[in-house]
Design a protein around this motif. Sequence first.
Motif, PDB file in Angstrom:
ATOM      1  N   ASP A 192     -28.252   8.232   8.720  1.00 55.68           N
ATOM      2  CA  ASP A 192     -28.664   9.381   7.913  1.00 55.68           C
ATOM      3  C   ASP A 192     -29.861   8.969   7.067  1.00 55.68           C
ATOM      4  O   ASP A 192     -29.773   8.015   6.274  1.00 55.68           O
ATOM      5  N   THR A 208     -31.582  19.297  22.044  1.00 61.39           N
ATOM      6  CA  THR A 208     -30.694  18.153  21.854  1.00 61.39           C
ATOM      7  C   THR A 208     -31.465  16.880  22.176  1.00 61.39           C
ATOM      8  O   THR A 208     -32.517  16.914  22.822  1.00 61.39           O
ATOM      9  N   PRO A 256     -29.885  13.241  10.163  1.00 65.43           N
ATOM     10  CA  PRO A 256     -29.189  12.284  11.024  1.00 65.43           C
ATOM     11  C   PRO A 256     -30.034  11.936  12.242  1.00 65.43           C
ATOM     12  O   PRO A 256     -30.903  12.710  12.660  1.00 65.43           O
ATOM     13  N   ASP A 257     -29.764  10.769  12.822  1.00 66.10           N
ATOM     14  CA  ASP A 257     -30.580  10.328  13.954  1.00 66.10           C
ATOM     15  C   ASP A 257     -29.858   9.236  14.727  1.00 66.10           C
ATOM     16  O   ASP A 257     -29.044   8.488  14.187  1.00 66.10           O
ATOM     17  N   HIS A 284     -29.090  19.820  11.528  1.00 63.66           N
ATOM     18  CA  HIS A 284     -28.820  18.928  12.655  1.00 63.66           C
ATOM     19  C   HIS A 284     -27.331  18.608  12.681  1.00 63.66           C
ATOM     20  O   HIS A 284     -26.706  18.433  11.632  1.00 63.66           O
ATOM     21  N   ASP A 285     -26.773  18.508  13.877  1.00 67.01           N
ATOM     22  CA  ASP A 285     -25.373  18.142  14.043  1.00 67.01           C
ATOM     23  C   ASP A 285     -25.261  16.907  14.925  1.00 67.01           C
ATOM     24  O   ASP A 285     -25.969  16.786  15.937  1.00 67.01           O
ATOM     25  N   ILE A 286     -24.367  16.007  14.564  1.00 72.36           N
ATOM     26  CA  ILE A 286     -23.913  14.965  15.475  1.00 72.36           C
ATOM     27  C   ILE A 286     -22.700  15.536  16.200  1.00 72.36           C
ATOM     28  O   ILE A 286     -21.715  15.926  15.564  1.00 72.36           O
ATOM     29  N   GLU A 324     -27.546   8.383  17.372  1.00 67.02           N
ATOM     30  CA  GLU A 324     -26.135   8.011  17.405  1.00 67.02           C
ATOM     31  C   GLU A 324     -25.829   7.123  18.615  1.00 67.02           C
ATOM     32  O   GLU A 324     -26.567   7.118  19.607  1.00 67.02           O
ATOM     33  N   ALA A 359     -22.090  11.530  23.225  1.00 64.43           N
ATOM     34  CA  ALA A 359     -22.552  11.899  21.890  1.00 64.43           C
ATOM     35  C   ALA A 359     -23.992  12.380  21.976  1.00 64.43           C
ATOM     36  O   ALA A 359     -24.791  11.849  22.751  1.00 64.43           O
ATOM     37  N   SER A 360     -24.330  13.396  21.184  1.00 63.09           N
ATOM     38  CA  SER A 360     -25.685  13.958  21.179  1.00 63.09           C
ATOM     39  C   SER A 360     -26.061  14.349  19.756  1.00 63.09           C
ATOM     40  O   SER A 360     -25.193  14.556  18.897  1.00 63.09           O
ATOM     41  N   LEU A 361     -27.360  14.459  19.536  1.00 67.49           N
ATOM     42  CA  LEU A 361     -27.891  15.017  18.295  1.00 67.49           C
ATOM     43  C   LEU A 361     -28.385  16.423  18.603  1.00 67.49           C
ATOM     44  O   LEU A 361     -29.296  16.604  19.412  1.00 67.49           O
ATOM     45  N   TRP A 380     -24.279   6.349  13.608  1.00 69.34           N
ATOM     46  CA  TRP A 380     -25.613   6.943  13.582  1.00 69.34           C
ATOM     47  C   TRP A 380     -26.221   6.620  12.227  1.00 69.34           C
ATOM     48  O   TRP A 380     -25.594   5.943  11.403  1.00 69.34           O
TER      49      TRP A 380
END
Length: 296
Positions: free
Chosen positions: A191, A110, A170-171, A140-142, A173, A126-128, A189
Motif C-alpha cells: 500500500d 485489471t 495498493p499494488d 482499487h481492489d485486491i 500482490e 490474485a489480481s489488482l 501486496w
Amino acid sequence: MRARLAAALGALLVTGCDSAPKASEPSLPPPRIISGPVSVAAACTGPSPSARPAEPSVAAAPGDPRQLVASWLENPTGTVVAVSHDGGGTWSRSPLPGLLTCAGGPYARTSDPWVSIGQDGVTYVASLGTRPAASNATAHDIVVSVSRDHGVGWEAPVVVETASAPPTQPDKEAILADPRHPATAYLVWVDYRVTAGVDPSVNQVMFTRTSDAGRTWSTPAAIYSGNDEAQQNQLLMTAGGVLLDVFVEGPALPSAPHPPPLPVKIRLIRSTDQGKTWSAPVDAARFTFTNAVDPG
C-alpha cells in the motif's frame, strides 16, 4: 519505481548466475506459446493501448504436475487464465470472469495476476482491480478468484482490500497456497501513501490469509514498513514450514538522466506461525543501481 527495482533485482540474479560454476542442464523441449485468441464479450473487444500479453504467472498442482494453470494480462480482455490437464501439452484459454465492467464486473481494468495451487487442488488467482475513475479519487481492489475444479470453473472474485488513491494505492500482490495445509493460502501486496500530484515513494507491505479455501480472508495487516520503497514481494515456504516474504527495498530514483547510484537491498522476513507474527527483516544482498542511459 517498481519496474526499476525489478530490473535491479534481475541484474543481480543474472550477475550471480554468471559467476556460479556451470552445471550440466537437462534437455528441455522448446517453449510453447499458450497465449492467443480468447472468446470475450463484444464490449471487451475495443482498442487497447497495449494488446500484447504481459505479467505472466504459472503454477502446477502439488503431487500432479499434469495440472497446470497460467494467468496473464492481455488488454482489453483483462486477466486471462489458461488451463492444461496434460502437463502443458494442450491448453484452454478464457478471461477470468467477474472482473471487467465490459463483462459485467466492477473494474475498468485489471493487472498484476498471480496464480498458486494448493495441495487440495484449489487454485487461487490474485489480481489488482481498478474501478472507473471518480472525480476526486480512483478506487482499487485486491481481489482473489478461486477454482475448485482445476481451473474449469471460477467463483466470483472476493475483495480482500479496497482503497482509494489518494490517500492509499495498493499494488503488486502475490499469493501462495500453503503446500502443507489444505484450504490455506497467504497473500501480500504493498500500500502506497499517495498525495495528489506527487509520485509515491514509500509504502508498507500488507498481509492476509485464508483458512477456508478463499471464501473469507483475515483483516489485512501491515507486516513491514520502512523508510523506502519495498516492492516485488514474493511468498515462499521452506520444507520445514517457515513462511518467507522476500522483497526488494530501495529509494526512488530521481528523474534526472544521470542520478548517482543508490543503495538497494534484497530483504526477507520470516513467520513460523503461518503469518500471525513476523520477524525483523534480514538482508540477503546489497547492491547499487541507477538509471540506464542510451549513450547514443
